[in-house]
Design an enzyme around this catalytic site. Sequence first.
Site, mmCIF file in Angstrom:
data_model
loop_
_atom_site.group_PDB
_atom_site.id
_atom_site.type_symbol
_atom_site.label_atom_id
_atom_site.label_comp_id
_atom_site.label_asym_id
_atom_site.label_seq_id
_atom_site.Cartn_x
_atom_site.Cartn_y
_atom_site.Cartn_z
ATOM 1 N N ASP A 62 0.808 -1.209 0.000
ATOM 2 C CA ASP A 62 0.000 0.000 0.000
ATOM 3 C C ASP A 62 0.847 1.267 0.000
ATOM 4 O O ASP A 62 2.061 1.225 0.216
ATOM 5 C CB ASP A 62 -0.931 0.017 1.217
ATOM 6 C CG ASP A 62 -2.185 -0.816 0.998
ATOM 7 O OD1 ASP A 62 -2.457 -1.196 -0.150
ATOM 8 O OD2 ASP A 62 -2.886 -1.088 1.994
ATOM 9 N N LYS A 84 -3.720 3.359 -2.435
ATOM 10 C CA LYS A 84 -4.773 4.329 -2.706
ATOM 11 C C LYS A 84 -4.416 5.637 -2.023
ATOM 12 O O LYS A 84 -3.875 5.653 -0.928
ATOM 13 C CB LYS A 84 -6.118 3.832 -2.181
ATOM 14 C CG LYS A 84 -6.578 2.500 -2.751
ATOM 15 C CD LYS A 84 -7.872 2.056 -2.099
ATOM 16 C CE LYS A 84 -8.333 0.713 -2.657
ATOM 17 N NZ LYS A 84 -7.431 -0.387 -2.277
ATOM 18 N N MET A 196 -7.486 10.023 8.577
ATOM 19 C CA MET A 196 -7.923 10.594 7.295
ATOM 20 C C MET A 196 -8.850 11.785 7.495
ATOM 21 O O MET A 196 -9.833 11.970 6.779
ATOM 22 C CB MET A 196 -8.607 9.509 6.438
ATOM 23 C CG MET A 196 -7.673 8.377 6.062
ATOM 24 S SD MET A 196 -8.516 6.961 5.294
ATOM 25 C CE MET A 196 -9.198 6.140 6.753
#
Length: 283
Positions: A62, A84, A196
Site C-alpha cells: 500500500d 490508494k 484521514m
Amino acid sequence: MMGNKIIALNNETRALKQQSTPSKSASSQGKVWLVGSGPGDAELLTVKALRIIQQADLILYDALVSDEIRALFPEQTAALFVGKSKNHHSISQSALNELLVTKAAEGFNICRLKGGDPFIFGRGGEEALSLRKIGVDVEIVPGITAASGCTSYAGIPLTHRGMAQACTFITAHGETGLNLDWHALARPAQTLVIYMGLSKLPDIRRELSHHGMPTNTPAALISNGCRPEQQTVIGTLETLPELAKQHQLPSPTLVVIGEVVTLAPALNWFNTLIESEQHELSA
C-alpha cells in the site's frame, strides 16, 4: 478490466514462479498473509511481518508502506504497488481482490502488506472475506496502528489517569460520510483519534463543538508519524483547520483531540532524538 500494471505483473510473477518455485505443482494453492507494516519506522515491524516479507513469492503493498520498509523487500521478489490516495486508486478494491484470488490459485504465497494494522481502517476484513469465501487460506498479521504509533512518537499518551479513561478511533471517510455519534464523541475524559481527517477538520470542529465539546479542548495534528520528517502541531479544537493550512501539513495526518495532548511538550522524546542526531551529524 485490469490495467497495464496488472498485466505486467502477471508476466513478471509467472516468470518468477517458473524460476524460483520449480517444485510447486500446477494444482497447488498458495496462501495470503494480510500483514500490518506499522506506521512507518521499519524497526516497528514485528518479527513475523519481516519473516513473511522475506519469504513471500509476491508482495502487494500500500501507499503508506514507507521507503524504509520497502528497502527490506528481497530483490528477487516481485512487488506491486496497489495503494490508494485521495482521488487516486492505483487499482480498484474489486480488482485487487481478484488479483489476490488469481495469484493464490496459481500457487503463490502472497504478502499483502498494509500500512498500520490490516483490521483498523485498512480494508483487511474485506480482502480476507473475499479470499475465505472461495477457500483461499488467509492469515492476519497485526501491525502497530497509527493511533498508537504516531501518538507515542509525538509524546501523547492515548490514556492517562485523571485525563482520559477511554480512547476512540474514528475514520473521517466512509461510505456514508461522517455519520457518527457526535454527542458521545464530545464527552469529556476521553481521547479521540481521527484517521484521514485532514480535509474534514472544519466539519469535525463544527460537529464536536455543536454537541458540547469546549472549543479550547487541546488538539494535535501529527503528519508523517514515526518517520524522521514527523511533524506535530499542537493547538485546540477551534484552531485545527487554521493550523493545518498554516503549516501546510501533508497527508497522512492524524488528528488527536483530548486533554492528553497537553503532555506532548514534556514527553516529546522523538523530536528531541531526531534533533540530537542531526546535531551530531552536523558537528
